[in-house]
Design an enzyme around this catalytic site. Structure first.
Site, PDB file in Angstrom:
ATOM      1  N   SER A 250     101.013 -35.455  27.563  1.00 53.39           N
ATOM      2  CA  SER A 250      99.930 -36.310  28.028  1.00 53.39           C
ATOM      3  C   SER A 250      99.689 -37.509  27.138  1.00 53.39           C
ATOM      4  O   SER A 250     100.147 -37.574  25.993  1.00 53.39           O
ATOM      5  CB  SER A 250      98.671 -35.444  28.154  1.00 53.39           C
ATOM      6  OG  SER A 250      97.600 -35.997  27.467  1.00 53.39           O
ATOM      7  N   GLY A 251      98.952 -38.468  27.675  1.00 54.83           N
ATOM      8  CA  GLY A 251      98.600 -39.680  26.947  1.00 54.83           C
ATOM      9  C   GLY A 251      97.345 -39.513  26.112  1.00 54.83           C
ATOM     10  O   GLY A 251      96.915 -40.456  25.444  1.00 54.83           O
ATOM     11  N   ASP A 252      96.742 -38.324  26.161  1.00 58.11           N
ATOM     12  CA  ASP A 252      95.566 -38.079  25.318  1.00 58.11           C
ATOM     13  C   ASP A 252      95.607 -36.619  24.870  1.00 58.11           C
ATOM     14  O   ASP A 252      96.648 -35.981  24.978  1.00 58.11           O
ATOM     15  CB  ASP A 252      94.283 -38.455  26.075  1.00 58.11           C
ATOM     16  CG  ASP A 252      93.178 -38.933  25.140  1.00 58.11           C
ATOM     17  OD1 ASP A 252      92.968 -38.276  24.101  1.00 58.11           O
ATOM     18  OD2 ASP A 252      92.529 -39.955  25.429  1.00 58.11           O
ATOM     19  N   ASP A 253      94.496 -36.083  24.353  1.00 58.23           N
ATOM     20  CA  ASP A 253      94.517 -34.729  23.806  1.00 58.23           C
ATOM     21  C   ASP A 253      95.034 -33.712  24.838  1.00 58.23           C
ATOM     22  O   ASP A 253      94.662 -33.772  26.011  1.00 58.23           O
ATOM     23  CB  ASP A 253      93.097 -34.315  23.392  1.00 58.23           C
ATOM     24  CG  ASP A 253      92.492 -35.288  22.386  1.00 58.23           C
ATOM     25  OD1 ASP A 253      93.225 -35.775  21.509  1.00 58.23           O
ATOM     26  OD2 ASP A 253      91.269 -35.556  22.483  1.00 58.23           O
TER      27      ASP A 253
END
Ligand SMILES: *[C@@H]1O[C@H](CO)[C@@H](O)[C@H](O)[C@H]1NC(C)=O
Ligand SMILES: *[C@@H]1O[C@H](CO)[C@@H](O)[C@H](O)[C@H]1NC(C)=O
Ligand SMILES: *[C@@H]1O[C@H](CO)[C@@H](O)[C@H](O)[C@H]1NC(C)=O
Ligand SMILES: *[C@@H]1O[C@H](CO)[C@@H](O)[C@H](O)[C@H]1NC(C)=O
Ligand SMILES: *[C@@H]1O[C@H](CO)[C@@H](O)[C@H](O)[C@H]1NC(C)=O
Ligand SMILES: *[C@@H]1O[C@H](CO)[C@@H](O)[C@H](O)[C@H]1NC(C)=O
Ligand SMILES: *[C@@H]1O[C@H](CO)[C@@H](O)[C@H](O)[C@H]1NC(C)=O
Length: 464
Positions: A250-253
């Protein structure tokens, strides 16, 4: 004559045998079973409600009609909606209680690209506003509110948020409201989300909020690593949550544990507690494998994470908080963590900032206490630990034991600690002085030995 008659009988017998065998194999295919927390007495297919799986026709009405129909069986055995193989374009829809949404293999739900299919809904009370912008937010794709006993599962079918339109508009500052989540379950109890692939949410993928007894199991989440806020699974003001066997890029957590934002979260007073995370694999080059915060104003307590693999991620476990958040992050236990290519194995930030508005309380100082990390191996790591507490209220009770971190060539120090207190044993490279050596004879860092109630929830074999 005699011969001909016998031959005919034998032909008939052969044909009947073929039909019986055919029906039998058909039945076998139809009567496949799957594991779930609850089985349902009534089953319908999306096709029974006019659904068309051609990837072009809108199925919003078919979903709404089918789920409305099944909502009548809530107190009478429950209902199950089967989505067959195909591409099913649809606007957002609401779930109902005692209900299962089952996506067969090669069933793909495609989120509508028509902005009119995304009505504006109220902000979350514990956030006071949308996270992207003040005010309300666009609907979530699949929503449930005030429900009991909901299952979203399948034979690894796919839910595709088609997020590119949203990411582009967000980056270009063209959105008036906050982007929706792929699945949001609110004020609900007994939720299972399992055996699915979730891709390209406009924002977070799975958001259980103000809910209890939530299991997320066997989920693959895939989003480009360079798109904004596409977190994997975000338990938010939830009690008794079990996340296991998930693979997240993913592009975040990959997982962000939350509980509301500054004065809104403090007033709402709903913690996330009794959370299990196990057997997770995460790739998140710009974010954390497990983040605690930054919104944690209802408190976060009793998180147990084990058997985690991280590849090419920014940080392993990250605690993010700020003055104004209030509340606490305490009793956090992590063990059995393997990391390859990381910026930080451990990261804590007391000065995260990021406030909903100017009304946050400067006297609302968060308390960070009893954070326990053990049995970890990491390689190709830029910094072992960047641990920055709060000057007004140092982070306490940090314990790190049996951790081996292989450092990449870097000019950075291995550890950089400010405003923290804790102990360490058998940690390499040697930790900062604020994590004083407690000696390996004093034993490893604590990890609870009791079993949480959510671990006792068992699965039944249900049929389609
Ligand atoms: C879903 O339910 C919420 C209330 O919980 C309502 O505001 C919303 O309009 C519903 N959305 C749809 C698409 O039915
Ligand atoms: C859902 O539950 C919450 C919390 O109990 C309550 O405040 C809210 O009014 C309920 N919403 C509906 C539509 O029943
Ligand atoms: C489910 O599908 C995804 C995407 O195709 C794949 O990566 C994953 O391995 C599959 N999971 C299982 C259990 O088959
Ligand atoms: C997921 O699907 C696989 C194969 O279809 C099955 O063996 C497994 O038990 C399922 N697990 C859950 C939690 O649904
Ligand atoms: C180590 O990490 C760097 C980035 O910090 C990366 O470019 C390099 O490929 C990694 N090396 C190995 C052996 O994984
Ligand atoms: C130390 O951690 C490793 C995994 O990183 C584990 O295999 C080993 O058993 C641990 N040792 C002790 C004494 O717990
Ligand atoms: C160490 O952390 C502090 C913040 O706590 C920061 O100001 C400082 O620049 C850091 N030092 C290095 C060498 O990264």
């Amino acid at each position: 004559m005699e011969f001909h008659k016998n031959h005919r009988i034998s032909q008939v017998l052969q044909l009947s045998l073929l039909i019986v065998l055919g029906l039998w194999s058909l039945r076998r295919a139809e009567s496949s079973t799957y594991p779930s927390t609850n089985c349902r007495a009534h089953t319908v297919s999306l096709k029974d409600f006019g659904g068309v799986g051609d990837g072009v026709t809108s199925n919003t009405e078919a979903f709404q009609k089918a789920i409305y129909h099944l909502s009548q069986f809530g107190s009478n055995g429950g209902g199950q909606l089967v989505v067959p193989a195909g591409k099913w374009l649809t606007g957002c829809f609401n779930l109902t209680s005692h209900f299962t949404l089952y996506l067969q293999r090669d069933a793909v739900l495609l989120a509508s690209q028509d902005m009119n299919d995304w009505p504006i809904i109220a902000p979350l009370p514990s956030y006071g506003r949308g996270r992207d912008s003040p005010g309300g937010r666009y609907s979530n794709f699949i929503m449930g509110s005030n429900l009991t006993d909901v299952v979203i599962t399948g034979d690894n079918g796919t839910i595709d948020g088609q997020g590119k339109m949203w990411w582009d508009k967000f980056k270009a500052k063209e959105l008036k409201y906050t982007r929706g989540y792929l699945i949001e379950i609110m004020y609900s109890d007994q939720i299972l989300i399992s055996n699915l692939t979730l891709v390209n949410s406009p924002s977070w993928h799975v958001h259980p909020v103000y809910s209890s007894n939530v299991i997320v199991k066997g989920i693959t989440i895939l989003a480009p690593v360079d798109v904004p806020n596409t977190d994997g699974i975000n338990p938010d003001s939830c009690t008794d949550v079990r996340i296991e066997d998930c693979y997240i890029v993913s592009g975040d957590d990959c997982i962000a544990v939350k509980s509301g934002w500054d004065e809104y979260g403090i007033a709402f007073r709903m913690p996330t507690q009794h959370l299990i995370i196990r057997r997770l694999t995460c790739i998140s080059p710009d974010s954390a494998v497990i983040a605690l915060g930054s919104e944690m104003s209802g408190g976060i307590q009793d998180v147990r994470a084990e058997d985690i693999t991280a590849i090419n991620s920014q940080s392993g476990v990250r605690i993010k908080t700020a003055v104004g958040r209030g509340a606490y992050v305490k009793d956090i236990y992590v063990k059995g963590f393997t990391m390859h290519t990381m910026k930080y194995a451990f990261w804590m930030t007391g000065n995260y900032g990021s406030h909903p508005d100017d009304h946050w309380d400067p006297k609302a100082i968060p308390v960070i206490d009893k954070i326990s990390y053990s049995n970890m191996v990491a390689e190709n790591v830029t910094m072992a630990g960047q641990l920055e507490g709060l000057h007004q209220s140092p982070f306490t009770g940090i314990c790190i034991s049996n951790v081996t971190i292989g450092l990449a060539k870097s000019k950075k120090p291995a550890w950089n600690c400010t405003d923290i207190h804790g102990v360490s044993s058998s940690v390499s490279p040697q930790p900062c002085d604020l994590l004083s050596e407690k000696g390996s004879e004093s034993g490893p860092c604590p990890y609870p030995t009791d079993k949480l109630p959510i671990d006792n929830v068992e699965f039944k074999e249900c049929s389609l």
